[in-house]
Design a protein around this motif. Structure first.
Motif, short mmCIF file in Angstrom:
data_model
loop_
_atom_site.label_atom_id
_atom_site.label_comp_id
_atom_site.label_asym_id
_atom_site.label_seq_id
_atom_site.Cartn_x
_atom_site.Cartn_y
_atom_site.Cartn_z
N MET A 1 -25.10 -2.85 19.18
CA MET A 1 -24.80 -3.76 20.29
C MET A 1 -26.11 -4.23 20.92
N PRO A 2 -26.30 -5.57 21.14
CA PRO A 2 -27.51 -6.07 21.78
C PRO A 2 -27.73 -5.45 23.15
N MET A 3 -29.00 -5.33 23.55
CA MET A 3 -29.35 -4.71 24.81
C MET A 3 -28.65 -5.36 26.00
N ARG A 4 -28.57 -6.70 25.99
CA ARG A 4 -27.93 -7.39 27.10
C ARG A 4 -26.46 -7.00 27.23
N ASP A 5 -25.77 -6.90 26.09
CA ASP A 5 -24.36 -6.51 26.12
C ASP A 5 -24.20 -5.08 26.63
N GLN A 6 -25.13 -4.21 26.28
CA GLN A 6 -25.09 -2.82 26.76
C GLN A 6 -25.24 -2.79 28.28
N ILE A 7 -26.14 -3.63 28.80
CA ILE A 7 -26.35 -3.68 30.25
C ILE A 7 -25.09 -4.16 30.95
N TYR A 8 -24.46 -5.24 30.42
CA TYR A 8 -23.25 -5.76 31.03
C TYR A 8 -22.12 -4.72 31.01
N THR A 9 -22.04 -3.99 29.91
CA THR A 9 -21.00 -2.95 29.80
C THR A 9 -21.22 -1.87 30.85
N THR A 10 -22.47 -1.48 31.03
CA THR A 10 -22.80 -0.46 32.03
C THR A 10 -22.50 -0.97 33.44
N LEU A 11 -22.86 -2.21 33.72
CA LEU A 11 -22.63 -2.79 35.05
C LEU A 11 -21.14 -2.80 35.39
N ASN A 12 -20.31 -3.09 34.42
CA ASN A 12 -18.87 -3.14 34.67
C ASN A 12 -18.27 -1.79 35.01
N LYS A 13 -19.03 -0.73 34.78
CA LYS A 13 -18.53 0.62 35.07
C LYS A 13 -19.05 1.14 36.41
N LEU A 14 -19.98 0.41 37.04
CA LEU A 14 -20.57 0.89 38.28
C LEU A 14 -19.67 0.61 39.48
N SER A 15 -19.80 1.45 40.49
CA SER A 15 -19.06 1.25 41.73
C SER A 15 -19.78 0.22 42.59
N LEU A 16 -19.15 -0.20 43.68
CA LEU A 16 -19.75 -1.16 44.60
C LEU A 16 -21.08 -0.64 45.15
N VAL A 17 -21.08 0.59 45.59
CA VAL A 17 -22.29 1.20 46.16
C VAL A 17 -23.40 1.27 45.11
N GLU A 18 -23.06 1.64 43.90
CA GLU A 18 -24.06 1.76 42.84
C GLU A 18 -24.66 0.40 42.49
N ILE A 19 -23.83 -0.65 42.51
CA ILE A 19 -24.34 -1.99 42.21
C ILE A 19 -25.29 -2.47 43.30
N ILE A 20 -24.94 -2.21 44.56
CA ILE A 20 -25.81 -2.60 45.67
C ILE A 20 -27.13 -1.84 45.60
N GLN A 21 -27.07 -0.56 45.30
CA GLN A 21 -28.30 0.23 45.15
C GLN A 21 -29.16 -0.31 44.01
N LEU A 22 -28.50 -0.71 42.93
CA LEU A 22 -29.21 -1.27 41.79
C LEU A 22 -29.86 -2.60 42.16
N GLN A 23 -29.11 -3.42 42.92
CA GLN A 23 -29.67 -4.70 43.37
C GLN A 23 -30.95 -4.48 44.17
N ASN A 24 -30.92 -3.51 45.07
CA ASN A 24 -32.09 -3.23 45.90
C ASN A 24 -33.27 -2.79 45.04
N HIS A 25 -32.99 -1.97 44.04
CA HIS A 25 -34.04 -1.49 43.14
C HIS A 25 -34.62 -2.65 42.32
N ILE A 26 -33.75 -3.54 41.84
CA ILE A 26 -34.21 -4.69 41.05
C ILE A 26 -35.07 -5.62 41.90
N SER A 27 -34.63 -5.88 43.15
CA SER A 27 -35.39 -6.76 44.04
C SER A 27 -36.78 -6.19 44.30
N LYS A 28 -36.85 -4.89 44.53
CA LYS A 28 -38.14 -4.24 44.79
C LYS A 28 -39.04 -4.32 43.56
N THR A 29 -38.47 -4.08 42.40
CA THR A 29 -39.25 -4.14 41.15
C THR A 29 -39.72 -5.55 40.86
#
Length: 201
Positions: A1-29
């Motif tokens: 499975m391509p890396m992008r598809d793996q990321i999308y699959t993982t994102l679809n399993k995250l909770s609301l709080v986990e996605i917001i935390q991830l957004q903050n981490h991505i913005s900082k990076t």
């Protein structure tokens, strides 16, 4: 499975709080990796619309190419780069405001030499703006409010003028500051924002 598809699959399993935390981490990076202070220079051909109307599309397009070619030559030995070229406008990036000034002065020399070889009715000029600020860049794409601000400053300049934001002026060595004249604060086009500017004379 391509890396992008793996990321999308993982994102679809995250909770609301986990996605917001991830957004903050991505913005900082994103900021840590790609945000830089640089000098931007914008150049715009004055009266290009009337030039096209008077001399035709082919001559107008040659003028745009000449504008690009002269600026490409002017950035030699300045560590600058052309980062955008739309119609009769060009956006350049430089490591310092001093290098942006040197490139702009060299361009004006080249433009004068070019006009010397043309008939008087085909002489042309530009307006140039220089700004210093933060952008997000991977050295290929340059984005951010500083890009928009530089273009708006350019639209306020007079034909043949090099106009700097006060922020850019503050980055100049003293010897270059002596060649600047303070202008009255001016509202930028299509905005209520007022900005201090100087003219390099």
């Amino acid at each position: 499975m391509p890396m992008r598809d793996q990321i999308y699959t993982t994102l679809n399993k995250l909770s609301l709080v986990e996605i917001i935390q991830l957004q903050n981490h991505i913005s900082k990076t994103l900021t840590q990796r790609f945000e830089r202070d640089i000098s931007l220079a914008s150049s715009d051909i004055v009266g290009s619309t009337s030039y096209f109307a008077r001399f035709g599309d082919e001559a107008g397009r040659r003028l745009q190419q000449l504008h690009y070619d002269l600026f490409a030559e002017s950035i030699n030995e300045t560590q600058g780069q052309i980062v955008d070229n739309i119609g009769d406008g060009i956006l350049k990036a430089f490591p310092t405001v001093e290098s942006a000034i040197k490139s702009s002065l060299r361009f004006k020399q080249l433009l004068q030499q070019s006009n010397f070889q043309l008939s008087p009715d085909q002489h042309w000029t530009t307006r140039i703006s220089i700004h210093w600020g933060k952008v997000l860049t991977d050295n290929i794409t340059f984005t951010g409010d500083s890009v928009n601000l530089c273009a708006k400053i350019c639209s306020t300049a007079q034909p043949g003028e090099i106009r700097l934001s006060k922020v850019a002026f503050n980055e100049l060595p003293s010897i270059f500051r002596l060649a600047c004249r303070t202008l009255r604060s001016k509202n930028l086009p299509r905005t209520s924002q007022s900005i201090e500017m100087v003219q390099f004379v």
